[in-house]
Design an enzyme around this catalytic site. Sequence first.
Site, PDB file in Angstrom:
ATOM      1  N   GLN A  83      16.188 -40.295  31.593  1.00 25.63           N
ATOM      2  CA  GLN A  83      16.609 -38.963  31.191  1.00 25.63           C
ATOM      3  C   GLN A  83      16.205 -37.982  32.296  1.00 25.63           C
ATOM      4  O   GLN A  83      15.223 -38.206  32.992  1.00 25.63           O
ATOM      5  CB  GLN A  83      15.946 -38.546  29.870  1.00 25.63           C
ATOM      6  CG  GLN A  83      16.290 -39.439  28.686  1.00 25.63           C
ATOM      7  CD  GLN A  83      15.536 -39.054  27.427  1.00 25.63           C
ATOM      8  OE1 GLN A  83      15.037 -37.937  27.287  1.00 25.63           O
ATOM      9  NE2 GLN A  83      15.439 -39.981  26.488  1.00 25.63           N
TER      10      GLN A  83
ATOM     11  N   GLN B 297      14.346 -39.863  -4.559  1.00 28.05           N
ATOM     12  CA  GLN B 297      13.975 -38.761  -3.670  1.00 28.05           C
ATOM     13  C   GLN B 297      14.450 -37.460  -4.298  1.00 28.05           C
ATOM     14  O   GLN B 297      15.084 -37.475  -5.354  1.00 28.05           O
ATOM     15  CB  GLN B 297      14.592 -38.965  -2.269  1.00 28.05           C
ATOM     16  CG  GLN B 297      13.684 -39.678  -1.290  1.00 28.05           C
ATOM     17  CD  GLN B 297      14.221 -39.663   0.141  1.00 28.05           C
ATOM     18  OE1 GLN B 297      15.415 -39.579   0.376  1.00 28.05           O
ATOM     19  NE2 GLN B 297      13.327 -39.759   1.105  1.00 28.05           N
TER      20      GLN B 297
ATOM     21  N   ASP C 294       6.744 -37.020   3.285  1.00 27.90           N
ATOM     22  CA  ASP C 294       5.733 -38.023   3.622  1.00 27.90           C
ATOM     23  C   ASP C 294       5.367 -37.917   5.101  1.00 27.90           C
ATOM     24  O   ASP C 294       6.169 -38.253   5.935  1.00 27.90           O
ATOM     25  CB  ASP C 294       6.217 -39.432   3.258  1.00 27.90           C
ATOM     26  CG  ASP C 294       7.642 -39.715   3.739  1.00 27.90           C
ATOM     27  OD1 ASP C 294       8.419 -38.777   3.934  1.00 27.90           O
ATOM     28  OD2 ASP C 294       7.974 -40.886   3.917  1.00 27.90           O
TER      29      ASP C 294
ATOM     30  N   GLU D 205      14.214 -35.447  15.243  1.00 26.51           N
ATOM     31  CA  GLU D 205      14.023 -35.400  13.778  1.00 26.51           C
ATOM     32  C   GLU D 205      13.302 -34.132  13.342  1.00 26.51           C
ATOM     33  O   GLU D 205      13.580 -33.589  12.276  1.00 26.51           O
ATOM     34  CB  GLU D 205      13.211 -36.643  13.385  1.00 26.51           C
ATOM     35  CG  GLU D 205      12.826 -36.739  11.934  1.00 26.51           C
ATOM     36  CD  GLU D 205      11.779 -37.824  11.703  1.00 26.51           C
ATOM     37  OE1 GLU D 205      11.761 -38.393  10.597  1.00 26.51           O
ATOM     38  OE2 GLU D 205      10.966 -38.093  12.612  1.00 26.51           O
TER      39      GLU D 205
END
Length: 782
Positions: free
Chosen positions: A107, A343, A464, A682
């Site tokens: 990268q 969930q 979590d 994320e």
Amino acid sequence: MSHRSVTAHPNGLDGLDDHVIKPTNIDSATYYGDNEFHTGTRARTFSHSQVDAHQPKRPPAFQEDWHMRRRRMSHDEKPTAPRKFLIDVEETIRVILEQEDTDGDFQISITDAGPKLMALGTATSNGYKSFDIRGTYMLSNLLQELALARDHNRKRIVLDEARLTENPVDRLSRMIKNSFWHSLTRRIDGDGLEIICADPKNRTGRIQPRIYVPHGEPAMAEYYRQVARDKPHLNLDVQVLPPKPDDPVFVKSLNPKPGILALAMNEVDDGKGGKTLKGIPFVVPGARFNELYNWDSYFISLGLLVDGYVNMAKGMVDHFIFEIRHYNKILNGSRSYYLCRTQPPFLTDMALQIYNQLDRSDMESNRQWLKRAIRAAIKEYHTIWVAEPRMDPKTGLSRYRPDGLGIPPETEATHFTHILEPYARKHGLSVLEFSEKYNDGVLKEPELDEYFLHDRAVRESGHDTTYRFEKRCANLGTIDLQTLLYKYEVDIGTAIREVFDDELDMEEDFDLAPWPVTPENYRNPHRERSTSRPQRSQEWFERAEWRRGIIDKYLWNESKGMYFDYDTVQEKQSLYESVTALWALWAGCASEEQAWKLVTESLKKFEVLGGLVSGTEESRGKISLDRPNRQWDYPYAWPPHQIMAWVGLERYGYLDEAQRLAYRFLYMMTTAFVDFNGVVPEKFDAVKLSHLVDAEYGNQGIDFKMVPREGFGWMNAAYQVGLSFLTTHMRRAVAACTSPEIFFRGAGGAVGPDSAVGMQSNAQQDPLGLAMESLNLSSPNP
């Protein structure tokens, strides 16, 4: 190091067709998928200028030769036509990686120490004249474009400079829409099994592909058996689940042999005059999460709707309907080890938003589809969320409290080592030996049972993990869950009244939860059956109004102007400050006064330079070697919290606040995209504006070579949804990577440590400095 020009081309290339014109900023398949066009019209010029190894007459100068490079002047001649480059794909990839990728991660980012300068030959001169490509963004885009060209088997290309200088907001949004969603799309059928069966979380050492088919679907089971026969190289193991697939003892027995769970399929023509089954496509989060997830899918669907993929989003609801029917809940994820766990519930809003965007030409078919979704949501509501043990009858609050036995198998192997070591020492065993005996029930440890009860609840919550839930999650009536269930109740009531003429018959037969909610009613073993009467809107609106009352009673704190979780065992509020307090705005259960207090008193607790953090630093407490960071605590920012806040603030008329928060988050995403080779991770550290975080499971979505392929599901969605909140002026400012501090000061907004925007004014903001700090680079030894 010597630096070669990258304008060299194979001897067979004579020239270019100047008349081939196509749009520049289109998807790579269209841009690189066409045939190459060459003519002999420029053969003389090309051959005369490039006879000696095809090198330009003025070689590029680097490092010690900087003084030799001619500076660009303001009066330099400007090109009259858009610039194009003539590039040998493999050679240029080799040179750019050798010269610019100094840390060897394939990268080009601001942490690389290369010259950030490369000469490319122009197409109009057949490579004779060169032009400098400068800076991290252009060079990383060049590397990405070369990787995409290689994907399409291109040996040489004519590359528009506009693809290297493309507005980063437009580029990222285009990549999400045209590339990332497709790369994250999966199907569970003969054509898609090889990809979907791969499970990065499987640490059993056994990688045989395995699919579990629900009881009562014999045609589906036979279909997969036929796939196994037709494709013996798959080595596919087809198993049929028992009628009660979520029995905890049974689910634990599957841990040594994990597998993908079958999902909904359509019957289609097989091309031979008969019928066969075909999996309905869906989108996975990405990275180590290669299956259908519950709340990820809701946020992903919002992004899909923005990008026009209505049928893809609709298919994901079809899978949830299938899961509720066959697995009794919308699963945490569609793997065998998730069978006991769900969930955060978003099905009703997901279904209604999709319903409103379906093709209006067949409204009856749309109504039938929505009816299936609402029926499934009603079953899930009664059998999961307001049924014991998740329901606490004394308060009426629902909790994340899943069934399950033993140690969650989908975690990384060492995740619980620090918890298990004291028990292993107590029994004189290794951690591995103790784990096996504890999982098998040979060794009993009630304290450990309690720990894992809460740990499973944390995973069911989606958060979590966090110190907010440490060793108590299963006892908490959380603000996020109550608001989601309030929204369920309002959505179901509204759909029954507005779409189904205030009467909805149920097809599946199951127990209805007692109403009204009292301990006495829950102790009574008699249950009304779902098929005994039609569902009507009045009861659902009554349930919603009652839930709003218990939210105010147990979760609202007037003196602090904020909602908190309620501990149903200790019978008091847990005063951890969580940004999910703002979910009450999304659900619409806050009064105008409560909304005003949330915005004026509480919002500044969570707002930092890059958007909203998950919780406050004060609530999280001090971090040390014995008390490490948790990824759902301060200073981390996650897409669900951003999107819920934007929508909730807009709902109550606080559009300026929603836009400001969207700007912050998209600025953080865009600067990472520009500085780090197109990364879409994320999660972020929103205080330092960095995706280089090392909390628990690391950061998904950052492990790619040369070009990002997937981004990450709900982060992709946050970008597309967030752009819909920005004005044109804001969008341009984000594209120019204008810091929120500068932008909102310029817009007249107060900025300072005591202002409502809650800036981290004194934080170091130099991107390279932050990146280096995050990498913990140390100086080399002498």
